[in-house]
Design a protein around this motif. Structure first.
Motif, mmCIF file in Angstrom:
data_model
loop_
_atom_site.group_PDB
_atom_site.id
_atom_site.type_symbol
_atom_site.label_atom_id
_atom_site.label_comp_id
_atom_site.label_asym_id
_atom_site.label_seq_id
_atom_site.Cartn_x
_atom_site.Cartn_y
_atom_site.Cartn_z
ATOM 1 N N ARG A 3 0.821 -1.207 0.000
ATOM 2 C CA ARG A 3 0.000 0.000 0.000
ATOM 3 C C ARG A 3 0.857 1.261 0.000
ATOM 4 N N HIS A 4 1.982 1.244 0.744
ATOM 5 C CA HIS A 4 2.764 2.487 0.856
ATOM 6 C C HIS A 4 4.228 2.367 0.440
ATOM 7 N N ARG A 5 4.700 1.131 0.147
ATOM 8 C CA ARG A 5 6.079 0.913 -0.311
ATOM 9 C C ARG A 5 7.108 1.534 0.624
ATOM 10 N N GLY A 6 6.870 1.446 1.908
ATOM 11 C CA GLY A 6 7.848 1.921 2.872
ATOM 12 C C GLY A 6 7.796 3.404 3.151
ATOM 13 N N ARG A 7 6.728 4.066 2.688
ATOM 14 C CA ARG A 7 6.560 5.508 2.932
ATOM 15 C C ARG A 7 5.121 5.773 3.384
ATOM 16 N N PRO A 8 4.794 5.332 4.598
ATOM 17 C CA PRO A 8 3.401 5.447 5.062
ATOM 18 C C PRO A 8 2.907 6.872 5.163
ATOM 19 N N GLU A 9 3.768 7.818 5.515
ATOM 20 C CA GLU A 9 3.322 9.203 5.653
ATOM 21 C C GLU A 9 2.934 9.798 4.309
ATOM 22 N N ALA A 10 3.686 9.448 3.260
ATOM 23 C CA ALA A 10 3.349 9.952 1.929
ATOM 24 C C ALA A 10 2.064 9.349 1.394
ATOM 25 N N ALA A 11 1.768 8.110 1.827
ATOM 26 C CA ALA A 11 0.581 7.424 1.333
ATOM 27 C C ALA A 11 -0.668 7.772 2.122
#
Length: 205
Positions: free
Chosen positions: A192-200
């Motif tokens: 879902r976020h490819r290791g960038r949860p804040e951006a997603a």
């Protein structure tokens, strides 16, 4: 019918990849990397943050034997972290403790003194965790971080690890009992976020 059902093959830990990011390269670790990694084992702060209880000077011969054998391990992945701008080996990143029945494993990373606080560990974590989900087919990657290491916890949170619970008094360090926080990231979360949860995360209107 059951006799003809074949279990799915496990992840290919035996193939040791090169994983290249913007600033770091992860590649198979070798015995020749030991001199660069030695400061990691002799650093008192690193020992405290990882809960290491080893005494005395690191045994270079033993470490060479250990790292020299990593290339033939088929149940774990040990990679050296290389800073691309200098070519220097600055640490290691590891997927280990593979649980075939649960399609899960543990993760750990350690950098040499002076390599922290530059985003290199965050990028290295994204690279190896992404490889675990996207190439090895893992479902869950977990770790433990001690309560007195908030810097590391923040790195893991930035990559998408979620706190699951607390292991109370998990470490006895110089007379003080310290909790450990159990964290994990699951395959659906990674994709879902490819290791960038804040951006997603959706922005509020």
């Amino acid at each position: 019918m059951a006799d003809h059902v074949r279990s799915a093959p496990g992840p290919d830990f035996l193939t040791k990849p090169d994983l290249r990011g913007e600033r770091v390269l992860l590649r198979p670790v070798t015995a020749d990397d030991v001199p660069a990694l030695l400061p990691m084992f002799g650093d008192a702060d690193a020992s405290r943050l990882t809960g290491g209880h080893d005494d005395g000077e690191p045994d270079e011969a033993r470490l060479r034997a250990w790292y020299g054998s990593r290339c033939v391990q088929d149940d774990r992945l040990d990679l050296a972290v290389v800073e691309q701008s200098t070519g220097n080996v600055i640490g290691e990143a590891v997927l280990n403790e593979w649980e075939p029945g649960n399609e899960s494993c543990s993760f750990r990373i350690c950098l040499v003194p002076g390599a922290y606080g530059q985003g290199l560990g965050t990028e290295a974590t994204r690279l190896i965790v992404g490889h675990g989900f996207e190439q090895l087919g893992l479902h869950r990657v977990s770790l433990e971080v001690y309560a007195f290491n908030p810097r590391a916890r923040r790195v893991y949170e930035k990559v998408g690890f979620v706190a699951e619970g607390v292991l109370r008094d998990a470490l006895l360090w110089e007379g003080e009992r310290v909790d450990a926080v159990l964290m994990s990231i699951l395959a659906p979360e990674w994709f879902r976020h490819r290791g960038r949860p804040e951006a997603a995360r959706p922005t509020s209107v």
